[in-house]
Design a protein around this motif. Structure first.
Motif, PDB file in Angstrom:
ATOM      1  N   VAL A   1       3.152  -1.204   4.147  1.00 55.39           N
ATOM      2  CA  VAL A   1       2.299   0.200   3.609  1.00 55.39           C
ATOM      3  C   VAL A   1       4.380   0.466   3.541  1.00 55.39           C
ATOM      4  O   VAL A   1       4.868   0.299   4.463  1.00 55.39           O
ATOM      5  CB  VAL A   1       2.260   0.992   4.907  1.00 55.39           C
ATOM      6  N   THR A   2       4.967   1.179   2.539  1.00 52.30           N
ATOM      7  CA  THR A   2       5.689   1.400   2.067  1.00 52.30           C
ATOM      8  C   THR A   2       5.503   2.852   1.550  1.00 52.30           C
ATOM      9  O   THR A   2       4.619   3.224   0.488  1.00 52.30           O
ATOM     10  CB  THR A   2       6.009   0.372   1.191  1.00 52.30           C
TER      11      THR A   2
ATOM     12  N   ILE B   1      -1.895  -1.347  -4.323  1.00 52.33           N
ATOM     13  CA  ILE B   1      -2.882  -0.194  -3.998  1.00 52.33           C
ATOM     14  C   ILE B   1      -2.200   0.868  -3.619  1.00 52.33           C
ATOM     15  O   ILE B   1      -1.186   0.906  -2.850  1.00 52.33           O
ATOM     16  CB  ILE B   1      -4.004  -0.514  -2.654  1.00 52.33           C
ATOM     17  N   VAL B   2      -3.232   1.776  -4.140  1.00 49.19           N
ATOM     18  CA  VAL B   2      -1.985   3.530  -4.293  1.00 49.19           C
ATOM     19  C   VAL B   2      -3.141   5.003  -3.465  1.00 49.19           C
ATOM     20  O   VAL B   2      -4.552   4.592  -4.503  1.00 49.19           O
ATOM     21  CB  VAL B   2      -1.704   4.318  -5.246  1.00 49.19           C
TER      22      VAL B   2
ATOM     23  N   LYS C   1      -6.726   5.056  -5.372  1.00 48.43           N
ATOM     24  CA  LYS C   1      -6.791   5.739  -6.290  1.00 48.43           C
ATOM     25  C   LYS C   1      -6.324   4.754  -7.678  1.00 48.43           C
ATOM     26  O   LYS C   1      -6.779   5.048  -8.754  1.00 48.43           O
ATOM     27  CB  LYS C   1      -5.287   6.870  -5.700  1.00 48.43           C
ATOM     28  N   LEU C   2      -5.200   3.711  -7.401  1.00 44.61           N
ATOM     29  CA  LEU C   2      -5.391   2.318  -8.119  1.00 44.61           C
ATOM     30  C   LEU C   2      -5.113   1.171  -7.647  1.00 44.61           C
ATOM     31  O   LEU C   2      -4.857   1.476  -6.376  1.00 44.61           O
ATOM     32  CB  LEU C   2      -3.995   3.077  -9.106  1.00 44.61           C
TER      33      LEU C   2
ATOM     34  N   ILE D   1       0.197  -0.921  -0.350  1.00 45.94           N
ATOM     35  CA  ILE D   1       0.238  -0.254  -0.002  1.00 45.94           C
ATOM     36  C   ILE D   1       0.836   1.340  -0.107  1.00 45.94           C
ATOM     37  O   ILE D   1       1.817   1.571   1.029  1.00 45.94           O
ATOM     38  CB  ILE D   1      -0.992  -0.243   1.214  1.00 45.94           C
ATOM     39  N   LEU D   2       1.000   2.212  -1.071  1.00 47.10           N
ATOM     40  CA  LEU D   2       1.583   2.929  -0.963  1.00 47.10           C
ATOM     41  C   LEU D   2       0.493   4.362  -0.695  1.00 47.10           C
ATOM     42  O   LEU D   2      -0.713   4.396  -1.921  1.00 47.10           O
ATOM     43  CB  LEU D   2       2.019   3.005  -2.508  1.00 47.10           C
TER      44      LEU D   2
END
Ligand SMILES: Nc1ncnc2c1ncn2[C@@H]1O[C@H](COP(=O)(O)OP(=O)(O)OP(=O)(O)O)[C@@H](O)[C@H]1O
Ligand SMILES: [Mg+2]
Length: 266
Positions: free
Chosen positions: A205-206, A220-221, A230-231, A53-54
């Protein structure tokens, strides 16, 4: 012959909203003014999947992880694990990997042992502890205290502690922060290998787009706060991955950089 029952870990996030009371001075008169952090999040994490997750700083990534772990309650919506709503921390089957998670007054062995203290069979317990210490290549450092380890060794000891618990779900919030470049790469590789081996549902999460591209089965963005998805992109490429050569990964990398407000990828 006994039947092996594999415990599943399917996480379903449904119409999730989270807001906090706004404590900024200029809103003190409107007592119940709230800041919306997460807005209408709908996500599913499959059993055994590694999802990265970004998102921009402060958008709500850690808040999302805290709700999956049961540390925070949603304002509305649900988090279901295998169909059951979460109503509190579930340390038996979700482990949250945090930097500085080791107790400084305990040795590496004692820290890893903390997660398996419920085991009554001493031989099995000691084998579990030693196996995990060996797995992260800390054999010989069992009786060292955290302050006697290097930064990378500390992180490996934290990983051994997380994995010895044998959780169905591993939640990692910025697991490589503060590591030097080479140690970061090495430990990232170890996490990928560990995941290939044990196939636990892993949420990472990074802030590092390359981490997500190297590690994730899916990326996942999130948007700026209030965070929305968002993505969502599944990565069908095998491992090990080469960001310099894989065209799909290169294009996705540029797209995510752009999405996070950087007009050219570094
Ligand atoms: N317990 C809380 N009470 C009030 N506000 C909170 C609380 N926890 C988080 N917030 C707010 O929610 C927002 C999102 O925080 P969160 O820690 O989830 O962001 P993040 O995406 O993890 O950021 P970073 O990438 O910097 O770690 C922030 O504005 C933060 O101030
Ligand atoms: Mg955070």
């Amino acid at each position: 012959m006994g039947t092996i029952v594999k415990i599943m870990s399917h996480i379903h996030i449904k119409n999730l909203h989270k807001s906090y009371l706004d404590r900024s001075p200029n809103t003190s008169k409107k007592k119940d003014h709230r800041i919306s952090v997460l807005e209408n999040i709908n996500l599913e994490f499959e059993d055994g999947e590694m999802v990265c997750i970004l998102g921009p700083s402060g958008c709500g990534k850690s808040t999302l992880l805290k709700m999956i772990a049961g540390f925070e309650k949603p304002t509305s919506g649900k988090v279901l694990i295998d169909g059951q709503p979460i109503d509190g921390p579930r340390s038996d089957n979700i482990f949250v990997f945090q930097h500085s998670g080791l107790l400084p007054w305990m040795t590496v062995w004692e820290n890893v042992a903390l997660g398996v203290r419920h085991m009554t069979d001493t031989v099995k317990k000691e084998t579990r502890i030693q196996d995990h210490i060996n797995m992260v290549e800390l054999t010989g450092f069992e009786y060292h205290y955290p302050h006697q380890l290097s930064g990378g060794m500390l992180r490996r000891a934290e990983l051994a502690r997380a994995l010895a618990v044998n959780p169905n779900t591993l939640i990692m919030d910025e697991p490589f922060s503060g590591l030097d470049f080479l140690t970061h790469m090495k430990i990232r590789e170890e996490v990928v290998n560990m995941h290939e081996l044990i196939k636990k549902t892993t949420l990472v999460v990074t802030h590092d787009i390359d981490d997500a591209l190297i590690m994730g089965d899916r990326i996942i963005v999130m948007s700026d706060r209030p965070a929305q998805v968002k993505l969502e992109q599944t990565l069908n490429c095998g491992r090990p991955r080469n960001l310099g050569e894989d065209k799909q990964l290169k294009e996705l990398r540029d797209e995510i950089f752009f999405m996070l407000g950087v007009s050219y990828a570094v």
